[in-house]
Design an enzyme around this catalytic site. Structure first.
Site, PDB file in Angstrom:
ATOM      1  N   HIS A 289      -0.794   3.462   5.022  1.00  0.00           N
ATOM      2  CA  HIS A 289      -1.771   4.301   4.301  1.00  0.00           C
ATOM      3  C   HIS A 289      -1.805   5.669   4.960  1.00  0.00           C
ATOM      4  O   HIS A 289      -1.781   5.769   6.185  1.00  0.00           O
ATOM      5  CB  HIS A 289      -3.152   3.637   4.350  1.00  0.00           C
ATOM      6  CG  HIS A 289      -4.147   4.235   3.397  1.00  0.00           C
ATOM      7  ND1 HIS A 289      -4.676   5.493   3.568  1.00  0.00           N
ATOM      8  CD2 HIS A 289      -4.686   3.743   2.254  1.00  0.00           C
ATOM      9  CE1 HIS A 289      -5.503   5.745   2.566  1.00  0.00           C
ATOM     10  NE2 HIS A 289      -5.530   4.706   1.756  1.00  0.00           N
TER      11      HIS A 289
ATOM     12  N   GLU B 214       0.827  -1.203   0.000  1.00  0.00           N
ATOM     13  CA  GLU B 214       0.000   0.000   0.000  1.00  0.00           C
ATOM     14  C   GLU B 214       0.871   1.266   0.000  1.00  0.00           C
ATOM     15  O   GLU B 214       1.806   1.380   0.806  1.00  0.00           O
ATOM     16  CB  GLU B 214      -0.934  -0.024   1.223  1.00  0.00           C
ATOM     17  CG  GLU B 214      -1.840   1.184   1.350  1.00  0.00           C
ATOM     18  CD  GLU B 214      -2.701   1.427   0.108  1.00  0.00           C
ATOM     19  OE1 GLU B 214      -3.267   0.460  -0.420  1.00  0.00           O
ATOM     20  OE2 GLU B 214      -2.789   2.601  -0.331  1.00  0.00           O
TER      21      GLU B 214
ATOM     22  N   ASP C 290       1.379   0.199  -5.046  1.00  0.00           N
ATOM     23  CA  ASP C 290       0.193   0.519  -5.861  1.00  0.00           C
ATOM     24  C   ASP C 290       0.210   1.944  -6.403  1.00  0.00           C
ATOM     25  O   ASP C 290      -0.250   2.201  -7.513  1.00  0.00           O
ATOM     26  CB  ASP C 290      -1.120   0.216  -5.126  1.00  0.00           C
ATOM     27  CG  ASP C 290      -1.376   1.055  -3.875  1.00  0.00           C
ATOM     28  OD1 ASP C 290      -0.426   1.650  -3.329  1.00  0.00           O
ATOM     29  OD2 ASP C 290      -2.551   1.102  -3.441  1.00  0.00           O
ATOM     30  N   HIS C 291       0.735   2.899  -5.621  1.00  0.00           N
ATOM     31  CA  HIS C 291       0.763   4.312  -6.037  1.00  0.00           C
ATOM     32  C   HIS C 291       1.580   5.098  -5.030  1.00  0.00           C
ATOM     33  O   HIS C 291       2.050   4.553  -4.034  1.00  0.00           O
ATOM     34  CB  HIS C 291      -0.650   4.889  -6.166  1.00  0.00           C
ATOM     35  CG  HIS C 291      -1.509   4.670  -4.946  1.00  0.00           C
ATOM     36  ND1 HIS C 291      -1.318   5.335  -3.763  1.00  0.00           N
ATOM     37  CD2 HIS C 291      -2.534   3.820  -4.727  1.00  0.00           C
ATOM     38  CE1 HIS C 291      -2.198   4.919  -2.871  1.00  0.00           C
ATOM     39  NE2 HIS C 291      -2.951   3.994  -3.421  1.00  0.00           N
TER      40      HIS C 291
ATOM     41  N   THR D  24      -5.968   2.683  -5.180  1.00  0.00           N
ATOM     42  CA  THR D  24      -5.760   1.236  -5.043  1.00  0.00           C
ATOM     43  C   THR D  24      -6.558   0.455  -6.081  1.00  0.00           C
ATOM     44  O   THR D  24      -6.052  -0.477  -6.710  1.00  0.00           O
ATOM     45  CB  THR D  24      -6.192   0.742  -3.642  1.00  0.00           C
ATOM     46  OG1 THR D  24      -5.282   1.225  -2.663  1.00  0.00           O
ATOM     47  CG2 THR D  24      -6.210  -0.774  -3.572  1.00  0.00           C
TER      48      THR D  24
HETATM   49  C1  GP9 Z   1      -8.663   0.096   1.426  1.00  0.00           C
HETATM   50  C2  GP9 Z   1      -7.414   0.234   0.668  1.00  0.00           C
HETATM   51  C3  GP9 Z   1      -7.076   1.685   0.406  1.00  0.00           C
HETATM   52  O1  GP9 Z   1      -9.332  -1.122   1.412  1.00  0.00           O
HETATM   53  O2  GP9 Z   1      -7.291  -0.623  -0.383  1.00  0.00           O
HETATM   54  O3  GP9 Z   1      -7.352   2.191  -0.849  1.00  0.00           O
HETATM   55  P1  GP9 Z   1      -6.772   3.611  -1.347  1.00  0.00           P
HETATM   56  O4  GP9 Z   1      -7.268   4.657  -0.395  1.00  0.00           O
HETATM   57  O5  GP9 Z   1      -5.280   3.540  -1.330  1.00  0.00           O
HETATM   58  O6  GP9 Z   1      -7.305   3.771  -2.728  1.00  0.00           O
HETATM   59 MN    MN Z   2      -3.757   2.379  -2.230  1.00  0.00          MN
END
Ligand code: GP9
Ligand code: MN
Length: 432
Positions: A199, A38, A258-259, A83
């Site tokens: 996150h 993440e 992911d980003h 995500t």
């Molecule tokens: C939550 C997680 C976060 O289930 O996958 O998503 P994001 O905020 O990074 O798009």
């Molecule tokens: Mn994400």
């Protein structure tokens, strides 16, 4: 109408990149373990704070030049779907939408030809996703059925109830509790682990997050290295469980960020910690920060090493399929195999900007990757080349949008592929 398909097929067929025979099938028949890091950016790899590595375990994988093929010019390509856009690109090799999230807007009803279905039908893989957040987040409880996922273990499956930090339960708890379920999946399996603790806003406590923070005065930037370190420890633990259970030796690990975790507006605060001058920080630097890790770790493989070719999330699916010996040529995919000699190194951002090995194109201005300065393309004689690339990026994005917005895959069933019926799957106990 189905007519739009003709243009899409013309594009994807003419861009298809044949696999390199030295990489095709090197992980054939192995379990595929996908680890979604993440908000994890490439600059964290090999970074030190107060002399300590932020992610010593990931570094050991990245720098294992035998068993790991790692990319250092790999970019995320997400838009507002964050995500879910990353997941969509990796599962389908089509782009997210120009606005919003494809998972949320189209994921309940669209036809997909995605990784779990392809791997199941062509190579007998079972499939599962493990995620410590509620199943409805990003509409996953519906989308995953359309992607062909047979199992989805969301928060309701796990005993841990500590959700005070991050999005859902802590990664260490998620990964520890998942191993039992993983052991019960029929092999070979395709299993994806979505981590959540790293996150924004990178909340930490002193019990779980044993690492120094940065000292920039921007708390998002300062604590990012602490949660990244936690994620790294979670993975080390996870690999230990997998080694003990024997799964490790029989698997290929695909690990990716992911980003971005630090947004453009905070990059100037980060600059000093990276040894850069915040006063000269530019849009070009922001673009370079969109690098995220991608690595394939294959226990027992000996021909790994750092790969410098440029690529992005759109390219992952054909790359993975070829590594496990699955032909991708009959599917509609916008990316190309990163190991192919025909791989297209133009990396499209969702807003139409792009990066190539030599230049970075942002809002119609061309930057030299070596100097970070805007160049005069006429003087360099590269105007028509840049224009051609810009046109191709726009074409790929708009054809992908057409495919998804008009749900065109319902009119295209590759030979030997059976369309997915979401009613075949039932994710019991999911939190709604
Ligand atoms: C939550 C997680 C976060 O289930 O996958 O998503 P994001 O905020 O990074 O798009
Ligand atoms: Mn994400």
């Amino acid at each position: 109408s189905s007519n739009g398909l003709t243009d899409v097929l013309k594009y994807t067929k003419s861009h298809y990149a044949a696999p390199d025979s030295s990489k095709y099938g090197i992980a054939k028949g192995k379990n595929i373990i996908v680890i979604h890091l993440e908000s994890f950016q490439q600059f964290l790899i090999n970074m030190k704070v107060d002399g300590q590595e932020v992610t010593p375990f990931l570094n050991s994988l990245e720098n294992d030049n035998q068993q790991t093929l790692a990319f250092d010019n790999f970019f995320h390509e997400v838009g507002q779907g964050k995500t879910s856009d990353a997941e969509n690109m990796l599962e389908t090799s089509t782009f997210g939408l120009p606005q919003g999230s494809l998972f949320t807007q189209l994921g309940s009803d669209n036809t997909f030809q995605a990784a779990p279905a392809i791997l199941n039908q062509q190579s007998g893989y079972t499939s599962a996703v493990f995620h410590g957040n509620v199943g409805s987040f990003w509409n996953r409880d519906h989308v995953y059925k359309n992607l062909g996922y047979q199992n989805f273990f969301d928060r309701s499956y796990f005993n841990s109830s500590d959700e005070s930090l991050g999005y859902g339960i802590l990664d260490k708890d998620l990964l520890k509790e998942s191993v039992g379920n993983l052991e019960h999946l029929q092999q070979p399996f395709y299993a994806k682990f979505l981590t959540v603790t790293n996150h924004t806003p990178y909340l930490t406590d002193d019990k779980n997050f044993n690492f120094p923070s940065l000292n920039t005065g921007d708390s998002t930037v300062d604590d990012y290295v602490r949660t990244a370190h936690y994620l790294d420890e979670s993975l080390r633990q996870f690999f230990d469980y997998l080694k003990a259970s024997g799964i490790y030796q029989n698997s290929i690990f695909m690990i990716y960020g992911d980003h971005f975790g630090i947004s453009d507006s905070n990059n100037k605060d980060l600059a000093k910690a990276l040894g850069k001058d915040p006063a000269t920080w530019s849009k070009f630097d922001d673009a370079q920060m969109q690098r995220v890790p991608l690595m394939f770790h294959i226990p027992g493989y000996t021909k790994g090493g750092i790969q410098h070719q440029y690529g992005g999330e759109i390219d992952v699916l054909p790359t993975l399929l070829h590594l496990v010996g699955v032909d991708s040529s009959k599917y509609i995919q916008f990316g190309t195999d990163l190991f192919s000699s025909q791989h297209d190194q133009t990396v499209a951002f969702r807003n139409g900007d792009f990066v190539t090995p030599n230049y970075t194109e942002l809002s119609g201005q061309t930057y030299d990757n070596k100097t970070g300065e805007v160049v005069d393309t006429d003087k360099l004689g590269i105007t028509s080349d840049i224009d051609k690339k810009q046109q191709q990026v726009k074409e790929a994005l708009s054809l992908s949008d057409k495919l998804n917005q008009e749900n065109l895959l319902r009119f295209y069933t590759p030979e030997g592929f059976s369309p997915i019926d979401p009613k075949d799957f039932d994710y019991k106990n999911l939190d709604k």
